[in-house]
Write a protein that holds these residues in place. Structure first.
Motif, PDB file in Angstrom:
ATOM      1  N   ILE A 136      -2.319 -47.440 -75.838  1.00 19.66           N
ATOM      2  CA  ILE A 136      -1.981 -46.091 -75.868  1.00 19.66           C
ATOM      3  C   ILE A 136      -2.704 -45.068 -76.379  1.00 19.66           C
ATOM      4  O   ILE A 136      -3.558 -44.519 -77.035  1.00 19.66           O
ATOM      5  N   LEU A 137      -2.598 -43.848 -75.704  1.00 19.18           N
ATOM      6  CA  LEU A 137      -4.021 -42.863 -76.254  1.00 19.18           C
ATOM      7  C   LEU A 137      -2.791 -41.694 -75.962  1.00 19.18           C
ATOM      8  O   LEU A 137      -2.238 -41.194 -75.131  1.00 19.18           O
ATOM      9  N   ALA A 181     -14.005 -40.099 -70.033  1.00 13.31           N
ATOM     10  CA  ALA A 181     -13.890 -38.509 -69.437  1.00 13.31           C
ATOM     11  C   ALA A 181     -14.062 -38.026 -68.347  1.00 13.31           C
ATOM     12  O   ALA A 181     -15.419 -38.398 -67.537  1.00 13.31           O
ATOM     13  N   SER A 182     -13.535 -37.228 -67.457  1.00 10.33           N
ATOM     14  CA  SER A 182     -13.965 -36.728 -65.667  1.00 10.33           C
ATOM     15  C   SER A 182     -12.642 -35.628 -65.837  1.00 10.33           C
ATOM     16  O   SER A 182     -12.499 -35.068 -66.261  1.00 10.33           O
ATOM     17  N   ILE A 192      -9.837 -31.274 -68.263  1.00  6.74           N
ATOM     18  CA  ILE A 192     -10.558 -32.964 -69.190  1.00  6.74           C
ATOM     19  C   ILE A 192      -9.372 -33.333 -68.627  1.00  6.74           C
ATOM     20  O   ILE A 192      -8.564 -33.805 -69.859  1.00  6.74           O
ATOM     21  N   TYR A 193      -9.564 -34.275 -67.870  1.00  6.53           N
ATOM     22  CA  TYR A 193      -8.905 -35.923 -67.490  1.00  6.53           C
ATOM     23  C   TYR A 193      -9.798 -37.136 -68.723  1.00  6.53           C
ATOM     24  O   TYR A 193     -10.817 -37.024 -68.685  1.00  6.53           O
ATOM     25  N   VAL A 194      -8.608 -37.424 -69.647  1.00 11.01           N
ATOM     26  CA  VAL A 194      -9.545 -38.817 -70.354  1.00 11.01           C
ATOM     27  C   VAL A 194      -8.312 -39.949 -70.020  1.00 11.01           C
ATOM     28  O   VAL A 194      -7.164 -39.510 -69.811  1.00 11.01           O
ATOM     29  N   GLN A 195      -8.956 -40.899 -70.902  1.00 12.81           N
ATOM     30  CA  GLN A 195      -7.896 -42.365 -70.328  1.00 12.81           C
ATOM     31  C   GLN A 195      -8.839 -43.247 -71.207  1.00 12.81           C
ATOM     32  O   GLN A 195     -10.091 -43.167 -71.257  1.00 12.81           O
ATOM     33  N   GLY A 196      -8.223 -43.965 -71.804  1.00 11.39           N
ATOM     34  CA  GLY A 196      -8.944 -44.754 -72.811  1.00 11.39           C
ATOM     35  C   GLY A 196      -8.666 -46.472 -72.290  1.00 11.39           C
ATOM     36  O   GLY A 196      -7.640 -46.674 -70.997  1.00 11.39           O
ATOM     37  N   VAL A 197      -9.412 -47.287 -72.281  1.00 12.58           N
ATOM     38  CA  VAL A 197      -9.965 -48.792 -71.407  1.00 12.58           C
ATOM     39  C   VAL A 197      -9.940 -49.830 -72.747  1.00 12.58           C
ATOM     40  O   VAL A 197     -11.061 -49.362 -74.448  1.00 12.58           O
ATOM     41  N   VAL A 198      -9.261 -50.431 -72.916  1.00 12.93           N
ATOM     42  CA  VAL A 198      -9.602 -51.682 -73.743  1.00 12.93           C
ATOM     43  C   VAL A 198     -10.077 -52.969 -73.339  1.00 12.93           C
ATOM     44  O   VAL A 198      -9.140 -53.568 -72.607  1.00 12.93           O
ATOM     45  N   LEU A 199     -10.533 -53.553 -74.235  1.00 17.36           N
ATOM     46  CA  LEU A 199     -11.313 -55.116 -73.611  1.00 17.36           C
ATOM     47  C   LEU A 199     -10.939 -56.067 -75.266  1.00 17.36           C
ATOM     48  O   LEU A 199     -11.043 -55.526 -75.880  1.00 17.36           O
ATOM     49  N   GLY A 200      -9.925 -56.691 -74.642  1.00 13.69           N
ATOM     50  CA  GLY A 200      -8.795 -57.614 -75.707  1.00 13.69           C
ATOM     51  C   GLY A 200      -8.807 -58.808 -74.462  1.00 13.69           C
ATOM     52  O   GLY A 200      -9.653 -59.345 -73.775  1.00 13.69           O
ATOM     53  N   VAL A 224      -3.737 -41.509 -68.000  1.00 16.28           N
ATOM     54  CA  VAL A 224      -4.701 -40.448 -67.561  1.00 16.28           C
ATOM     55  C   VAL A 224      -4.012 -39.463 -68.393  1.00 16.28           C
ATOM     56  O   VAL A 224      -3.007 -38.724 -68.190  1.00 16.28           O
ATOM     57  N   LYS A 225      -4.618 -39.124 -69.393  1.00 18.43           N
ATOM     58  CA  LYS A 225      -4.388 -37.982 -69.614  1.00 18.43           C
ATOM     59  C   LYS A 225      -5.424 -36.620 -69.569  1.00 18.43           C
ATOM     60  O   LYS A 225      -5.993 -36.568 -69.403  1.00 18.43           O
ATOM     61  N   SER A 226      -4.138 -35.544 -70.205  1.00 17.63           N
ATOM     62  CA  SER A 226      -5.754 -33.748 -69.716  1.00 17.63           C
ATOM     63  C   SER A 226      -5.183 -32.585 -70.489  1.00 17.63           C
ATOM     64  O   SER A 226      -4.530 -32.750 -71.696  1.00 17.63           O
TER      65      SER A 226
END
Length: 128
Positions: free
Chosen positions: A27-28, A54-55, A101-109, A117-119
């Motif tokens: 969750i972001l 972010a992009s 600004i667009y942001v996204q979280g990435v998880v390595l589990g 994507v949230k902005s």
């Protein structure tokens, strides 16, 4: 008799197969505060290695076959090995007002997962 013998291993194998539970999605959340923008990445399994990208564009791209779609032309805002929650804070003075600004979280589990994507956009009133 041969049919019965062939059905027993199949029934036994089917009993051993445990349904794979889907990994809960991370969750972001984004909070625009008076002096900072706080981005929180939460995951239900701990510890996890997480990052926030972010992009300037909401365009998603598949970079590799086994990766989820990620923001195209993204910059890494932060990465870390944490328990349950990873936080990134950005001073508002480095973000121009009026620019999405667009942001996204990435998880390595257990596997690599990504958030939706949230902005956010700053208005001129957030200017310190």
């Amino acid at each position: 008799m041969k049919l019965a013998r062939s059905a027993v291993p199949l029934a036994f194998a089917a009993a051993l197969v445990v349904p794979h539970e889907a990994t809960p999605a991370p969750i972001l959340t984004v909070e625009v505060l008076p002096q900072t923008v706080a981005i929180h990445l939460e995951n239900r399994t701990a510890p996890f290695f997480g990052g926030v990208i972010a992009s300037l564009s909401p365009q998603l791209r598949h970079f590799l076959v086994d990766l989820p779609p990620l923001l195209d032309n993204a910059a890494v805002l932060g990465v870390g090995l944490v328990d349950y929650r990873f936080d990134v804070t950005i001073p508002v003075r480095v973000i121009p007002p009026g620019l999405f600004i667009y942001v996204q979280g990435v998880v390595l589990g257990d596997e690599i997962t990504a958030t939706d994507v949230k902005s956010f956009v700053l208005d001129a009133q957030n200017d310190p």
